[in-house]
Design a protein around this motif. Structure first.
Motif, PDB file in Angstrom:
ATOM      1  N   VAL A  37       0.835  -1.203   0.000  1.00 30.46           N
ATOM      2  CA  VAL A  37       0.000   0.000   0.000  1.00 30.46           C
ATOM      3  C   VAL A  37       0.869   1.252   0.000  1.00 30.46           C
ATOM      4  O   VAL A  37       0.505   2.265  -0.590  1.00 30.46           O
ATOM      5  N   MET A  38       2.036   1.181   0.608  1.00 29.92           N
ATOM      6  CA  MET A  38       2.933   2.329   0.629  1.00 29.92           C
ATOM      7  C   MET A  38       3.590   2.556  -0.730  1.00 29.92           C
ATOM      8  O   MET A  38       3.820   3.693  -1.130  1.00 29.92           O
ATOM      9  N   VAL A  39       3.881   1.498  -1.458  1.00 28.90           N
ATOM     10  CA  VAL A  39       4.660   1.604  -2.695  1.00 28.90           C
ATOM     11  C   VAL A  39       3.785   1.767  -3.935  1.00 28.90           C
ATOM     12  O   VAL A  39       4.172   2.477  -4.871  1.00 28.90           O
ATOM     13  N   LEU A  40       2.634   1.128  -3.971  1.00 29.49           N
ATOM     14  CA  LEU A  40       1.824   1.120  -5.192  1.00 29.49           C
ATOM     15  C   LEU A  40       1.403   2.494  -5.718  1.00 29.49           C
ATOM     16  O   LEU A  40       1.466   2.708  -6.927  1.00 29.49           O
ATOM     17  N   PRO A  41       0.986   3.441  -4.885  1.00 27.81           N
ATOM     18  CA  PRO A  41       0.617   4.745  -5.456  1.00 27.81           C
ATOM     19  C   PRO A  41       1.764   5.426  -6.204  1.00 27.81           C
ATOM     20  O   PRO A  41       1.570   5.977  -7.286  1.00 27.81           O
ATOM     21  N   LEU A  42       2.952   5.369  -5.663  1.00 29.99           N
ATOM     22  CA  LEU A  42       4.105   5.961  -6.344  1.00 29.99           C
ATOM     23  C   LEU A  42       4.433   5.203  -7.616  1.00 29.99           C
ATOM     24  O   LEU A  42       4.752   5.805  -8.646  1.00 29.99           O
ATOM     25  N   VAL A  44       2.358   3.550  -9.540  1.00 33.60           N
ATOM     26  CA  VAL A  44       1.343   3.890 -10.548  1.00 33.60           C
ATOM     27  C   VAL A  44       1.603   5.280 -11.111  1.00 33.60           C
ATOM     28  O   VAL A  44       1.542   5.491 -12.327  1.00 33.60           O
ATOM     29  N   LEU A  45       1.926   6.221 -10.254  1.00 32.83           N
ATOM     30  CA  LEU A  45       2.215   7.579 -10.705  1.00 32.83           C
ATOM     31  C   LEU A  45       3.401   7.597 -11.668  1.00 32.83           C
ATOM     32  O   LEU A  45       3.344   8.224 -12.729  1.00 32.83           O
ATOM     33  N   LEU A  46       4.468   6.904 -11.324  1.00 32.60           N
ATOM     34  CA  LEU A  46       5.641   6.868 -12.201  1.00 32.60           C
ATOM     35  C   LEU A  46       5.329   6.169 -13.518  1.00 32.60           C
ATOM     36  O   LEU A  46       5.818   6.584 -14.577  1.00 32.60           O
ATOM     37  N   ALA A  47       4.529   5.128 -13.478  1.00 33.28           N
ATOM     38  CA  ALA A  47       4.168   4.418 -14.711  1.00 33.28           C
ATOM     39  C   ALA A  47       3.354   5.314 -15.632  1.00 33.28           C
ATOM     40  O   ALA A  47       3.569   5.326 -16.851  1.00 33.28           O
ATOM     41  N   VAL A  48       2.452   6.093 -15.074  1.00 34.95           N
ATOM     42  CA  VAL A  48       1.628   6.989 -15.894  1.00 34.95           C
ATOM     43  C   VAL A  48       2.471   8.144 -16.440  1.00 34.95           C
ATOM     44  O   VAL A  48       2.385   8.488 -17.611  1.00 34.95           O
ATOM     45  N   VAL A  49       3.309   8.728 -15.594  1.00 31.91           N
ATOM     46  CA  VAL A  49       4.108   9.884 -16.008  1.00 31.91           C
ATOM     47  C   VAL A  49       5.107   9.505 -17.098  1.00 31.91           C
ATOM     48  O   VAL A  49       5.281  10.233 -18.071  1.00 31.91           O
ATOM     49  N   PHE A  50       5.752   8.363 -16.956  1.00 34.54           N
ATOM     50  CA  PHE A  50       6.802   7.985 -17.896  1.00 34.54           C
ATOM     51  C   PHE A  50       6.321   7.035 -18.983  1.00 34.54           C
ATOM     52  O   PHE A  50       7.124   6.501 -19.746  1.00 34.54           O
ATOM     53  N   GLY A  51       5.032   6.781 -19.069  1.00 43.08           N
ATOM     54  CA  GLY A  51       4.491   5.970 -20.144  1.00 43.08           C
ATOM     55  C   GLY A  51       4.677   4.474 -19.971  1.00 43.08           C
ATOM     56  O   GLY A  51       4.556   3.723 -20.931  1.00 43.08           O
ATOM     57  N   GLY A  52       4.953   4.033 -18.785  1.00 41.10           N
ATOM     58  CA  GLY A  52       5.136   2.609 -18.541  1.00 41.10           C
ATOM     59  C   GLY A  52       3.828   1.844 -18.500  1.00 41.10           C
ATOM     60  O   GLY A  52       3.820   0.622 -18.617  1.00 41.10           O
ATOM     61  N   ALA A  53       2.718   2.546 -18.354  1.00 44.51           N
ATOM     62  CA  ALA A  53       1.420   1.878 -18.269  1.00 44.51           C
ATOM     63  C   ALA A  53       1.110   1.146 -19.580  1.00 44.51           C
ATOM     64  O   ALA A  53       0.585   0.027 -19.559  1.00 44.51           O
ATOM     65  N   GLU A  54       1.455   1.744 -20.711  1.00 45.92           N
ATOM     66  CA  GLU A  54       1.198   1.099 -21.996  1.00 45.92           C
ATOM     67  C   GLU A  54       2.009  -0.184 -22.138  1.00 45.92           C
ATOM     68  O   GLU A  54       1.512  -1.193 -22.648  1.00 45.92           O
ATOM     69  N   ALA A  55       3.250  -0.160 -21.679  1.00 45.08           N
ATOM     70  CA  ALA A  55       4.099  -1.350 -21.752  1.00 45.08           C
ATOM     71  C   ALA A  55       3.533  -2.475 -20.889  1.00 45.08           C
ATOM     72  O   ALA A  55       3.529  -3.642 -21.310  1.00 45.08           O
ATOM     73  N   VAL A  56       3.049  -2.133 -19.715  1.00 49.14           N
ATOM     74  CA  VAL A  56       2.475  -3.148 -18.828  1.00 49.14           C
ATOM     75  C   VAL A  56       1.213  -3.735 -19.452  1.00 49.14           C
ATOM     76  O   VAL A  56       1.001  -4.954 -19.431  1.00 49.14           O
TER      77      VAL A  56
END
Length: 69
Positions: A37-42, A44-56
């Protein structure tokens, strides 16, 4: 004067220590769910900001295709 300057710092350190101890077990180990719970919000934020969400999403759909889902 020196004693009054140290009081807020030690009080702040005590609060930070209490906050850091949140979810810890008696052996000073944090519960895995609390750590997630402590790590997941950060993450997700980094994945969205740097475009990693599409890769996942791409990788997840490839794995789902291999599994036949």
């Amino acid at each position: 004067m020196a004693h009054t300057a140290q009081r807020p710092a030690s009080r702040t350190q005590g609060r930070l220590a209490d906050l850091a101890a949140l979810g810890t077990r008696p052996g000073d180990r944090r519960h895995p769910l609390v750590a997630a719970v402590m790590v997941l919000p950060l993450a997700v934020l980094l994945a969205v900001v740097f475009g990693g969400a599409e890769a996942v999403i791409t990788q997840a759909s490839s794995v789902a295709g291999l599994l036949g889902l």
